[in-house]
Design a protein around this motif. Structure first.
Motif, short mmCIF file in Angstrom:
data_model
loop_
_atom_site.label_atom_id
_atom_site.label_comp_id
_atom_site.label_asym_id
_atom_site.label_seq_id
_atom_site.Cartn_x
_atom_site.Cartn_y
_atom_site.Cartn_z
N SER A 81 0.83 -1.21 0.00
CA SER A 81 0.00 0.00 0.00
C SER A 81 0.87 1.26 0.00
N ARG A 82 2.04 1.19 0.64
CA ARG A 82 2.92 2.36 0.61
C ARG A 82 3.44 2.60 -0.81
N MET A 83 3.73 1.51 -1.53
CA MET A 83 4.20 1.69 -2.90
C MET A 83 3.08 2.26 -3.78
N ASP A 173 18.06 20.07 3.80
CA ASP A 173 16.71 19.57 4.00
C ASP A 173 16.53 18.27 3.23
N ARG A 174 15.75 17.37 3.81
CA ARG A 174 15.45 16.10 3.13
C ARG A 174 14.18 16.22 2.31
N ALA A 175 13.24 17.00 2.81
CA ALA A 175 11.92 17.04 2.18
C ALA A 175 11.37 18.46 2.28
N ASN A 188 14.29 11.22 -3.36
CA ASN A 188 14.58 11.66 -1.98
C ASN A 188 15.97 11.20 -1.56
N TYR A 189 16.38 10.07 -2.08
CA TYR A 189 17.69 9.53 -1.73
C TYR A 189 18.78 10.20 -2.54
N ALA A 190 18.51 10.48 -3.81
CA ALA A 190 19.52 11.14 -4.65
C ALA A 190 19.97 12.44 -3.99
N GLU A 220 13.26 13.18 10.61
CA GLU A 220 13.82 11.83 10.60
C GLU A 220 15.22 11.90 10.01
N THR A 221 15.85 10.76 9.77
CA THR A 221 17.14 10.76 9.09
C THR A 221 16.89 10.45 7.62
N GLY A 222 17.93 10.23 6.85
CA GLY A 222 17.77 9.98 5.42
C GLY A 222 16.99 8.70 5.13
N GLY A 223 17.08 7.73 6.02
CA GLY A 223 16.42 6.45 5.74
C GLY A 223 15.82 5.77 6.95
N ALA A 224 15.61 6.52 8.03
CA ALA A 224 15.03 5.89 9.23
C ALA A 224 14.22 6.90 10.02
N ASN A 225 13.16 6.45 10.64
CA ASN A 225 12.36 7.29 11.54
C ASN A 225 13.04 7.32 12.91
N ILE A 226 12.58 8.21 13.78
CA ILE A 226 13.23 8.40 15.08
C ILE A 226 12.26 8.08 16.23
N ILE A 242 7.32 13.12 6.85
CA ILE A 242 8.09 11.95 7.30
C ILE A 242 7.60 10.72 6.53
N LEU A 243 8.53 9.85 6.17
CA LEU A 243 8.17 8.59 5.50
C LEU A 243 7.54 7.65 6.54
N PRO A 244 6.35 7.15 6.27
CA PRO A 244 5.70 6.27 7.27
C PRO A 244 6.38 4.90 7.36
N SER A 245 7.36 4.79 8.25
CA SER A 245 8.12 3.55 8.42
C SER A 245 7.22 2.44 8.96
N ILE A 246 7.33 1.28 8.34
CA ILE A 246 6.55 0.12 8.80
C ILE A 246 7.13 -0.39 10.12
N THR A 247 8.44 -0.31 10.26
CA THR A 247 9.08 -0.70 11.52
C THR A 247 8.57 0.19 12.66
N ARG A 248 8.52 1.48 12.41
CA ARG A 248 8.06 2.42 13.45
C ARG A 248 6.60 2.14 13.82
N ARG A 249 5.75 1.94 12.82
CA ARG A 249 4.35 1.67 13.12
C ARG A 249 4.20 0.36 13.89
N LEU A 281 17.01 5.15 16.06
CA LEU A 281 16.52 5.20 14.69
C LEU A 281 15.86 3.86 14.38
N CYS A 282 14.82 3.88 13.55
CA CYS A 282 14.21 2.60 13.22
C CYS A 282 13.90 2.47 11.73
N GLY A 283 14.07 1.26 11.24
CA GLY A 283 13.79 0.94 9.85
C GLY A 283 14.03 -0.56 9.65
N THR A 284 13.68 -1.03 8.47
CA THR A 284 13.80 -2.46 8.17
C THR A 284 15.23 -2.98 8.36
N ALA A 285 16.23 -2.19 7.94
CA ALA A 285 17.61 -2.67 7.94
C ALA A 285 18.10 -3.00 9.35
C1 LIG Z 1 12.28 3.26 3.99
C2 LIG Z 1 12.44 4.44 4.88
C3 LIG Z 1 12.28 4.36 6.28
C4 LIG Z 1 12.07 3.06 7.01
O1 LIG Z 1 10.87 2.42 6.68
P1 LIG Z 1 10.65 0.89 7.04
O2 LIG Z 1 9.35 0.58 6.40
O3 LIG Z 1 10.58 0.79 8.51
O4 LIG Z 1 11.79 0.14 6.48
C5 LIG Z 1 12.38 5.53 7.02
N1 LIG Z 1 12.64 6.72 6.44
C6 LIG Z 1 12.80 6.84 5.10
C7 LIG Z 1 13.09 8.17 4.52
C8 LIG Z 1 12.72 5.70 4.29
O5 LIG Z 1 12.89 5.83 2.96
#
Ligand SMILES: *Cc1c(COP(=O)(O)O)cnc(C)c1O
Length: 340
Positions: A81-83, A173-175, A188-190, A220-226, A242-249, A281-285
């Protein structure tokens, strides 16, 4: 099925082509049936939409082997759904959510020999992604797209035990306030690469981005929520960019329903960061990476949990979620999908 001969425990977080990948093409207004293929290369026009105007988005999730030897994936419906949200924001056709899950399952099943065995600490990282494939020179969305999924075995995020990291407050700024921070767009990553290279050069593990409009709130950071902990409370910043992290939720749910913590999603001012006892920080990795120090232009904010180990509350949270993902403790309904 015989596993590949790989030194699983010493894998890094890198790409290794595996046997199969999934591809589906969007043409004449519809997605085809999709198939598994063996060629790891993508062939496209020099003028493809993704190459000229960066029309791309992606997802990331993992497959795990449980103690019983089953291969499972964690909440793929949320990646689907996020995609869909990312695609819609980038004027790309949505890949149907049920087909997304099926594509992930098929990719993992076909590469089961590459899924690290139980107990190695390694996992199988899955990368669904989509991009504008047909030629575009005048600025507009592409007419044709590819949705793909590949997987690659990756090593444990923390090889020598979990160590707190030092991060800096970023001047970049990230966003933008009404931009694309809430979707998983490659762009966003570039634009974060310069900031992360600079942070690494200065000895910091990550950049913490403040809200771009007022620079007073934590995003947040470049690839993780806080995550922030104070007493029995887990606090996480709320912001539309903020990107809705699945790990954070998932962690918020675990904190409330498994650990009896109070959870709060709200604006977090940078000025109140010193009040918290643990920050991570939280994320899938990494699931959770503890922060030991935050550097604000030379001024150090030392998190009370220190530089030696993860604080007790975040550790408990991390252990509980990884136990759920490994099926050591019962998961909430629908969180685990058994592949085989
Ligand atoms: C992918 C991502 C996350 C982490 O999301 P998860 O679904 O927990 O892996 C956090 N912040 C950003 C900017 C991301 O791109």
């Amino acid at each position: 099925m015989e596993k590949k001969n790989i030194d699983w425990a010493n894998l890094s977080f890198g790409y290794m082509p595996t046997d199969y990948r999934y591809v589906s093409k969007f043409k004449d207004g519809k997605w085809d049936d999709g198939e598994l293929i063996t060629d790891p290369n993508v062939v496209m026009s020099e003028c493809a939409g993704v190459l000229q105007y960066s029309q791309s988005c992606f997802e990331g999730l993992k497959a795990y082997t449980t103690e019983k030897g089953q291969i499972v994936i964690f909440r793929p419906d949320l990646n689907a759904s996020r995609m869909a949200d990312s695609a819609a924001r980038l004027e790309m056709p949505v890949f149907p959510e049920e087909k997304f899950i099926d594509a992930v399952v098929r990719t993992v099943r076909a590469n089961a020999a590459w899924v690290p065995p139980f107990g190695t600490g390694a996992t199988f990282y899955i990368r669904p992604y989509m991009f504008g494939w047909s030629p575009v020179i005048g600025v507009k969305p592409a007419d044709e797209y590819q949705f793909r999924v590949f997987g690659t075995p990756v090593g444990p995020y923390f090889k020598d035990g979990v160590k707190p990291i030092v991060v800096r407050i970023s001047d970049y700024d990230r966003a933008a306030p009404h931009g694309t921070g809430h979707v998983k767009a490659g762009l966003n990553y570039a634009m974060s690469l310069h900031a992360i290279v600079e942070a690494h050069d200065q000895g910091f593990a990550e950049n913490i981005y403040l809200d771009p409009a007022t620079r007073t709130k934590i995003e947040e950071t470049g690839g993780a929520n806080i995550l922030f902990v104070k007493g029995n409370k887990l606090v996480t910043p709320k912001s539309p960019s903020i990107l809705p992290s699945i790990t954070r939720r998932s962690l918020l749910y675990v904190a409330e329903h498994y650990l009896g913590m109070e959870v709060e999603e709200r604006e977090v001012l940078f000025s109140e960061v010193g009040d918290f006892e643990e920050i991570g920080l939280c994320g899938t990795a990494a699931v959770i990476a503890p922060i030991g120090k935050i550097n604000d232009h030379g001024r150090e904010i030392c998190v009370p949990s220190g530089m030696e180990e993860m604080g007790p509350k975040l550790k408990k949270l991390r252990d509980t979620l990884t136990d759920i993902q490994a099926c050591n403790i019962e998961a909430p309904e629908g969180w685990i999908r058994v592949i085989e």
